[in-house]
Design an enzyme around this catalytic site. Structure first.
Site, PDB file in Angstrom:
ATOM      1  CB  CYS A   2      -1.061   0.166   1.343  1.00 48.79           C
ATOM      2  SG  CYS A   2      -2.153  -1.227   1.229  1.00 48.79           S
ATOM      3  NE  ARG A  27       4.478   1.772  -0.534  1.00 50.97           N
ATOM      4  CZ  ARG A  27       5.595   1.596   0.338  1.00 50.97           C
ATOM      5  NH1 ARG A  27       6.967   1.743  -0.132  1.00 50.97           N
ATOM      6  NH2 ARG A  27       5.725   1.016   1.606  1.00 50.97           N
ATOM      7  CD1 TRP A  74      -0.325  -6.066  -3.136  1.00 47.94           C
ATOM      8  CD2 TRP A  74      -0.589  -6.712  -1.076  1.00 47.94           C
ATOM      9  NE1 TRP A  74      -0.211  -7.479  -3.162  1.00 47.94           N
ATOM     10  CE2 TRP A  74      -0.051  -7.802  -1.916  1.00 47.94           C
ATOM     11  CE3 TRP A  74      -0.802  -7.097   0.214  1.00 47.94           C
ATOM     12  CZ2 TRP A  74      -0.104  -9.276  -1.530  1.00 47.94           C
ATOM     13  CZ3 TRP A  74      -0.354  -8.430   0.665  1.00 47.94           C
ATOM     14  CH2 TRP A  74      -0.018  -9.353  -0.170  1.00 47.94           C
ATOM     15  CG  ASN A 100       1.953   0.765   4.099  1.00 46.51           C
ATOM     16  OD1 ASN A 100       1.649  -0.392   3.815  1.00 46.51           O
ATOM     17  ND2 ASN A 100       3.063   1.071   3.980  1.00 46.51           N
ATOM     18  N   GLY A 101      -0.182  -1.030   6.265  1.00 47.38           N
ATOM     19  CA  GLY A 101       0.366  -1.713   7.338  1.00 47.38           C
ATOM     20  C   GLY A 101      -0.831  -2.873   7.757  1.00 47.38           C
ATOM     21  CD  GLU A 477      16.530 -13.143  -9.118  1.00 47.18           C
ATOM     22  OE1 GLU A 477      16.153 -13.642  -7.997  1.00 47.18           O
ATOM     23  OE2 GLU A 477      16.213 -12.036  -9.338  1.00 47.18           O
ATOM     24  CE  LYS A 481      13.314 -11.422 -10.742  1.00 54.08           C
ATOM     25  NZ  LYS A 481      13.857 -10.626  -9.643  1.00 54.08           N
ATOM     26  CD  GLU A 484       9.236 -11.226  -9.756  1.00 52.20           C
ATOM     27  OE1 GLU A 484       8.393 -10.573  -8.452  1.00 52.20           O
ATOM     28  OE2 GLU A 484      10.354 -11.214  -9.523  1.00 52.20           O
ATOM     29  CG  HIS A 500      18.039 -37.716  -5.251  1.00 52.73           C
ATOM     30  ND1 HIS A 500      18.556 -38.821  -4.801  1.00 52.73           N
ATOM     31  CD2 HIS A 500      19.284 -37.100  -5.752  1.00 52.73           C
ATOM     32  CE1 HIS A 500      19.870 -38.888  -4.917  1.00 52.73           C
ATOM     33  NE2 HIS A 500      20.374 -38.037  -5.519  1.00 52.73           N
ATOM     34  CE  LYS A 597      11.220  -2.764  -6.358  1.00 57.63           C
ATOM     35  NZ  LYS A 597      11.833  -4.003  -7.189  1.00 57.63           N
TER      36      LYS A 597
HETATM   37  O1  M6R Z   1      12.902  -5.003  -0.827  1.00 56.01           O
HETATM   38  P1  M6R Z   1      13.611  -6.075  -0.495  1.00 56.01           P
HETATM   39  O2  M6R Z   1      14.731  -6.533  -1.515  1.00 56.01           O
HETATM   40  O3  M6R Z   1      13.570  -6.596   0.878  1.00 56.01           O
HETATM   41  O4  M6R Z   1      12.544  -7.258  -1.264  1.00 56.01           O
HETATM   42  C1  M6R Z   1      12.526  -8.571  -1.167  1.00 56.01           C
HETATM   43  C2  M6R Z   1      11.702  -9.172  -2.030  1.00 56.01           C
HETATM   44  O5  M6R Z   1      10.312  -8.911  -1.767  1.00 56.01           O
HETATM   45  C3  M6R Z   1      11.838  -8.848  -3.394  1.00 56.01           C
HETATM   46  O6  M6R Z   1      13.281  -9.230  -3.652  1.00 56.01           O
HETATM   47  C4  M6R Z   1      10.888  -9.743  -4.439  1.00 56.01           C
HETATM   48  O7  M6R Z   1      11.141 -11.318  -4.506  1.00 56.01           O
HETATM   49  C5  M6R Z   1      11.110  -9.295  -5.870  1.00 56.01           C
HETATM   50  N1  M6R Z   1       9.874  -9.086  -6.481  1.00 56.01           N
HETATM   51  C6  M6R Z   1      11.558 -10.194  -6.817  1.00 56.01           C
HETATM   52  O8  M6R Z   1      11.746  -9.722  -8.110  1.00 56.01           O
END
Ligand code: M6R
Length: 602
Positions: A2, A27, A74, A100-101, A477, A481, A484, A500, A597
């Protein structure tokens, strides 16, 4: 998650709020809303979905005023809907709140308010806030907000306006970010700096438990007992331009292309061309025998690479932990351990909680973060900024590669201090780091091949990634990517683990992407690739070192570099792959569904 924004001043608040929300949409984008005092009453406009919906609503039914608050959501409590959108108000609409929270004790507070005759219009936790303020209000908004905050458990950044006191905006934060923007034409609150950057670079970074009362030409900060707090103005150095797309279709593509410069920024002032290395003022005590590296998501993946680098060069044992697990896992923190948290935003709730827990247990906390002045940056004992510039796309790209660069610098610096590796070897690593921007530029030239590959695989339902050693971490990673932003189911496996269990998933036509950057183990990976090919997999190799590529349907070449540093350039074409699969499917690159984000709630 948020985003909140607020303004009081001499300009029309509506445009400023909408512009601010636009920068905060990363956000959360389940709904958006504003509340504006029009001289007589508070007008609330809110709409489900993206900010564009709210804009259309306001175009049809304009509002104006010089005091207002805004929110981009959010969803946590209650589905995305107009009813659950912020701002939330008391029953007669004279008090409006953005939040926000998460208010963890909202059920108990609802019971209390119901007993006192209040009713609820939404399913949110937030709605208790305007009702509590209403309950405590006796002509002093700040006092009512202070009394309300005393009752709240959980995390919050809150902005409040009341029609009975139209000359002020009151706000407070606890465990959710909030800044104040100062201008000659009025003052702002916002969850993050980009929301106010077009108006000012002068900000106050609020700490937990700080209350702020904004008027058009004054800002008063105090604690919960109304004791004044003196704040220093923090001058924001990055430009509003840094938060724009600069001609790219999406922030993600812009940020992928910014990586050579971002890496230069991370190295600048730390590693010079004479190979002198200084890590700002960071000190490592000789007492530290083990380092816990703690993070979430992509930052966790950077930590996995960081562990290898630190262990290989500095011979310091490291354990990499997900913040959400670490905080409840009874970790063995003692006098000989230290904690290194990694967070792009510096606001991730679980990571921040670990930082606080470690400090409470007496451990030294190091932080690698991007956002200057973030909570992590302010609370850690030692901060290493990556200086990647604002990362707006939800999918993290330049934050990851600059975190890797930070880890390599840490590893080399520690190795120098501990005398664990020859000077020649360390000089070689330093030289390669100094040339890393050019290596990344080279990796970016794979764009056309990767795009063609992306178009071929965009219709798949499942895509698997394989790797060994550091290549496995790159695979993790790459897989994150891809899933997501393309919503394709994807997993990464350490290739030695295939037999396994995971190999049972392979059938005719299954796409398997393998990553190979280490010649020492390339034959092992090759055998695994042959095993999946024999079972019908279509295999694609991203490699810098395979002599035998006969098992692959397609190969994308990666730049040659020391295998320890290989994750840095290797991830670039894999970021491009995720990007192009997403665009081929026509999805929203920068704002993937269900994500935000900054994950500021646990
Ligand atoms: O701001 P941060 O680095 O703490 O965020 C951690 C994760 O939320 C962030 O890396 C998330 O996994 C990304 N969307 C991945 O692309």
């Amino acid at each position: 998650m948020c985003g909140i924004v607020g303004y009081i001043g001499s300009k029309n608040a509506v445009d400023l709020l909408i512009n601010g929300l636009e920068s905060l949409e990363y956000r959360g984008y389940d709904s958006a809303g504003i509340a504006v005092f029009d001289g007589e009453k508070i007008n609330v406009k809110k709409e489900k979905g993206r900010l564009s919906g709210l804009r259309e609503l306001i175009d049809k039914n304009p509002v104006s005023g010089k005091l207002g608050i805004g929110h981009t959501r959010w969803a946590t409590h209650g589905v995305p809907s107009v009813k659950n959108s912020h701002p939330h108000t008391n029953s007669d609409g004279s008090i409006a709140v953005v939040h926000n929270g998460i208010i963890e004790n909202h059920e108990a507070l609802k019971d209390f308010l119901r007993e006192n005759g209040y009713t609820f219009k939404s399913e949110t936790d937030t709605e208790v806030i305007p009702l509590l303020i209403d309950y405590y209000y006796d002509g002093d908004l700040l006092s009512a907000v202070r009394k309300t905050a005393e009752k709240l458990d959980g995390s919050y950044a809150i902005g409040v306006i009341a029609s009975a006191e139209p000359d002020k905006l009151v706000a407070v934060r606890k465990d959710s970010p909030l800044i104040v923007g100062l201008t000659d034409n009025g003052n702002f609150i916002a969850s993050d700096i980009p929301a106010i950057l077009s108006e000012t670079r002068d900000v106050y970074l609020l700490n937990d438990g700080e209350f702020v009362t904004l008027t058009k030409d004054n800002v008063f900060v105090c604690d919960i007992d109304a004791n004044p707090i003196k704040k220093e103005i923090y001058k924001v150095e990055f430009s509003a331009q840094a938060s724009q797309k600069d001609g790219y279709d999406h922030f993600m593509m812009k940020e992928i292309h910014e990586q050579p410069q971002a890496i230069r920024n991370t190295l600048r002032g730390r590693l010079d061309k004479n190979l002198g290395l200084t890590l700002d003022n960071i000190e490592f005590s000789d007492k530290i025998q083990k380092l816990y590296i703690v993070a979430c998501g992509t930052a966790y993946h950077a930590g996995l690479v960081g562990k290898k680098a630190i262990e290989k060069l500095a011979k310091l044992p490291c354990e990499v932990c997900l913040a959400s697990e670490f905080r409840y896992g009874e970790p063995l923190i003692n006098d000989s351990t230290a904690v290194l948290v990694v967070s792009q935003s510096g606001e991730t709730a679980d990571t921040l909680a670990v930082l606080r827990m470690a400090k409470k247990l007496g451990n030294t906390v190091y932080a690698i973060t991007n956002v200057v002045g973030s909570s992590v940056a302010r609370e850690a004992d030692y901060v290493f900024y990556t200086y990647a510039g604002p990362e707006i796309a939800v999918a993290s790209t330049k934050a990851y590669t600059t975190q890797l660069a930070a880890f390599y610098l840490f590893a080399v610096s520690l190795a120098e201090k501990r005398g664990t590796v020859s000077e020649n070897k360390l000089d070689d690593i330093k030289n390669q780091l100094l040339g890393m921007d050019a290596v990344i530029e080279k990796a970016l030239t794979r764009d056309a091949e990767v795009k063609a590959l992306a178009e071929k695989i965009a219709k798949e339902h499942d895509i698997y990634f394989l790797g060994r050693g550091l290549d496995y971490f790159i695979a993790l990673e790459a897989s994150l990517k891809l899933k997501e932003i393309s919503y394709i189911h994807s997993d990464a496996y350490a290739s030695g683990e295939l037999k396994h269990g995971p190999i049972a998933l392979i059938e005719d036509g299954t796409v398997v992407i393998s990553i190979c950057t280490d010649p020492e183990i390339s034959n092992k990976l090759n055998s695994n690739v042959k095993e999946v090919t024999a079972r019908g997999a279509v295999t694609v190799g991203f490699t810098s070192c395979l002599s035998d590529t006969s098992a692959y349907s397609e190969v994308i070449e990666l730049p040659q570099i020391d295998p320890l540093l290989a994750p840095l350039p290797a991830i670039i074409p894999l970021q491009l792959l995720a990007y192009y699969v997403c665009t081929a499917k026509g999805y929203d690159v920068d704002k993937p569904r269900n994500l935000a984000k900054s994950v500021t709630v646990e």
